[in-house]
Motif scaffolding. Structure first.
Motif, PDB file in Angstrom:
ATOM      1  N   ILE A  42      -1.472  -3.300   1.653  1.00 14.48           N
ATOM      2  CA  ILE A  42      -0.921  -2.799   2.925  1.00 14.48           C
ATOM      3  C   ILE A  42      -1.986  -2.175   3.829  1.00 14.48           C
ATOM      4  CG2 ILE A  42       1.401  -2.443   1.980  1.00 14.48           C
ATOM      5  CD1 ILE A  42       0.777   0.534   1.912  1.00 14.48           C
ATOM      6  N   GLY A  43      -3.249  -2.233   3.388  1.00  9.84           N
ATOM      7  CA  GLY A  43      -4.347  -1.809   4.277  1.00  9.84           C
ATOM      8  C   GLY A  43      -4.542  -0.314   4.411  1.00  9.84           C
ATOM      9  N   LYS A  60      -6.286   6.595  -2.153  1.00  6.73           N
ATOM     10  CA  LYS A  60      -5.920   8.015  -2.107  1.00  6.73           C
ATOM     11  C   LYS A  60      -4.623   8.220  -1.323  1.00  6.73           C
ATOM     12  CE  LYS A  60     -10.370  10.068  -2.982  1.00  6.73           C
ATOM     13  NZ  LYS A  60     -11.562  10.699  -2.457  1.00  6.73           N
ATOM     14  N   THR A  61      -4.426   7.386  -0.307  1.00 11.12           N
ATOM     15  CA  THR A  61      -3.184   7.502   0.459  1.00 11.12           C
ATOM     16  C   THR A  61      -1.982   7.210  -0.445  1.00 11.12           C
ATOM     17  OG1 THR A  61      -4.286   6.911   2.525  1.00 11.12           O
ATOM     18  CG2 THR A  61      -1.910   6.577   2.440  1.00 11.12           C
ATOM     19  N   ILE A  62      -2.090   6.140  -1.235  1.00 10.35           N
ATOM     20  CA  ILE A  62      -0.996   5.806  -2.161  1.00 10.35           C
ATOM     21  C   ILE A  62      -0.812   6.945  -3.163  1.00 10.35           C
ATOM     22  CG2 ILE A  62      -0.203   4.181  -3.928  1.00 10.35           C
ATOM     23  CD1 ILE A  62      -0.255   3.022  -1.090  1.00 10.35           C
ATOM     24  N   ASN A  63      -1.922   7.453  -3.669  1.00  8.18           N
ATOM     25  CA  ASN A  63      -1.868   8.539  -4.654  1.00  8.18           C
ATOM     26  C   ASN A  63      -1.188   9.785  -4.088  1.00  8.18           C
ATOM     27  OD1 ASN A  63      -3.511  11.097  -5.859  1.00  8.18           O
ATOM     28  ND2 ASN A  63      -3.074   9.565  -7.422  1.00  8.18           N
ATOM     29  N   ILE A  65       3.394  12.813   3.318  1.00 10.55           N
ATOM     30  CA  ILE A  65       4.607  12.088   3.699  1.00 10.55           C
ATOM     31  C   ILE A  65       4.206  10.992   4.680  1.00 10.55           C
ATOM     32  CG2 ILE A  65       6.925  12.276   4.670  1.00 10.55           C
ATOM     33  CD1 ILE A  65       6.437  13.959   2.134  1.00 10.55           C
ATOM     34  N   PRO A  66       4.426   9.743   4.314  1.00  7.04           N
ATOM     35  CA  PRO A  66       3.972   8.650   5.195  1.00  7.04           C
ATOM     36  C   PRO A  66       4.827   8.517   6.450  1.00  7.04           C
ATOM     37  CG  PRO A  66       5.235   7.764   3.375  1.00  7.04           C
ATOM     38  CD  PRO A  66       5.118   9.243   3.127  1.00  7.04           C
ATOM     39  N   SER A  67       4.255   7.832   7.431  1.00  9.01           N
ATOM     40  CA  SER A  67       5.000   7.552   8.662  1.00  9.01           C
ATOM     41  C   SER A  67       6.068   6.494   8.373  1.00  9.01           C
ATOM     42  CB  SER A  67       4.041   7.027   9.728  1.00  9.01           C
ATOM     43  OG  SER A  67       3.565   5.748   9.342  1.00  9.01           O
ATOM     44  N   THR A  68       6.939   6.304   9.332  1.00 11.10           N
ATOM     45  CA  THR A  68       7.977   5.266   9.192  1.00 11.10           C
ATOM     46  C   THR A  68       7.330   3.898   9.015  1.00 11.10           C
ATOM     47  OG1 THR A  68       9.355   6.583  10.668  1.00 11.10           O
ATOM     48  CG2 THR A  68      10.039   4.309  10.290  1.00 11.10           C
ATOM     49  N   LEU A 113       4.363   3.114   7.765  1.00 10.29           N
ATOM     50  CA  LEU A 113       3.776   2.944   6.431  1.00 10.29           C
ATOM     51  C   LEU A 113       4.876   2.819   5.375  1.00 10.29           C
ATOM     52  CD1 LEU A 113       1.348   2.763   4.617  1.00 10.29           C
ATOM     53  CD2 LEU A 113       1.129   5.235   4.664  1.00 10.29           C
ATOM     54  N   ALA A 114       5.943   3.588   5.539  1.00 12.73           N
ATOM     55  CA  ALA A 114       7.058   3.503   4.589  1.00 12.73           C
ATOM     56  C   ALA A 114       7.661   2.099   4.603  1.00 12.73           C
ATOM     57  CB  ALA A 114       8.114   4.542   4.936  1.00 12.73           C
ATOM     58  N   LEU A 115       7.789   1.526   5.792  1.00 12.45           N
ATOM     59  CA  LEU A 115       8.332   0.167   5.898  1.00 12.45           C
ATOM     60  C   LEU A 115       7.392  -0.865   5.264  1.00 12.45           C
ATOM     61  CD1 LEU A 115       9.753   0.407   9.525  1.00 12.45           C
ATOM     62  CD2 LEU A 115      11.093  -0.074   7.468  1.00 12.45           C
TER      63      LEU A 115
END
Lengths: 69, 134
Positions: free
Chosen positions: A26-27, A31-34, A42-45, A47-49
């Motif tokens: 997803i690019g 660390k972001t996934i972690n 808390i990811p943005s909408t 990134l969540a999508l």
């Protein structure tokens, strides 16, 4: 984050992906996934999508509000 | 160039810049001189950092550059800038008191406040790196 139920790790492991593989797909950085999995970030909408699409599920299945939140 | 390499270069460059600016400010306060080393050092370090980060990002693929500045990193950098703003505000109060009590000269205050204000976001970013956030 209090009030947020997050099952990203479960969905990722069910899909047979490592954090690095999901991040690459997803690019974003591993660390972001972690930090998302550990409820530190808390990811943005958007990134969540992307996460939901990559894991072939819906955002509601990955993220949900706790009762009373 | 991979995103990991690019991230390492960016984080190292930012950290070094923050430390150089902090070092300059501390040298100003310790020596009592507004120019403990050549006053071109802070500005040159900032420009060099910008060149390094920009050139390495240009050398990498768009995807790698995107991962390097992904959502988490942008949020972390935004927090560092917010923190830097409050550091600047507090520096005014702190150095205002120092001037009032005649502990520092206006020339020292100018040099130290300027470099500390510049250092703050980069040092906060360094702290986030140490904590595993970027």
């Amino acid at each position: 984050m209090a009030g947020l139920i997050n099952s990203l790790r479960t969905h990722r492991e069910r899909a047979g992906l490592t954090q690095a593989e999901l991040a690459e797909a997803i690019g974003v950085s591993r660390k972001t996934i972690n930090t998302v999995e550990n409820n530190v970030f808390i990811p943005s909408t958007l990134l969540a999508l992307k996460l939901a699409r990559c894991l072939d599920t819906s955002v509601h299945d990955i993220f949900a509000l706790e009762d009373g939140a | 160039m991979t995103a990991t390499t690019l991230t390492l270069i960016r984080n190292t460059s930012f950290s070094l810049l923050g430390l150089i600016l902090l070092g300059y400010a501390l040298a100003v306060l310790i020596t009592g001189r507004p120019d403990p080393v050549s006053p071109i050092v802070p500005g040159a370090a900032g420009i060099l950092t910008g060149i390094v980060v920009t050139l390495t990002a240009r050398m990498a693929t768009g995807k790698a550059a995107g991962i390097t500045w992904d959502e988490l990193t942008r949020a972390t950098w935004r927090q560092a800038l917010i923190g830097g703003y409050w550091v600047a505000v507090w520096l005014y109060a702190l150095f205002g008191l120092g001037l009032y009590l005649d502990l520092v000269s206006p020339e020292q205050s100018f040099a130290a406040m300027g470099t500390l204000t510049g250092a703050a976001p980069f040092l906060m970013f360094l702290t986030a790196w140490v904590r595993g956030r970027v």
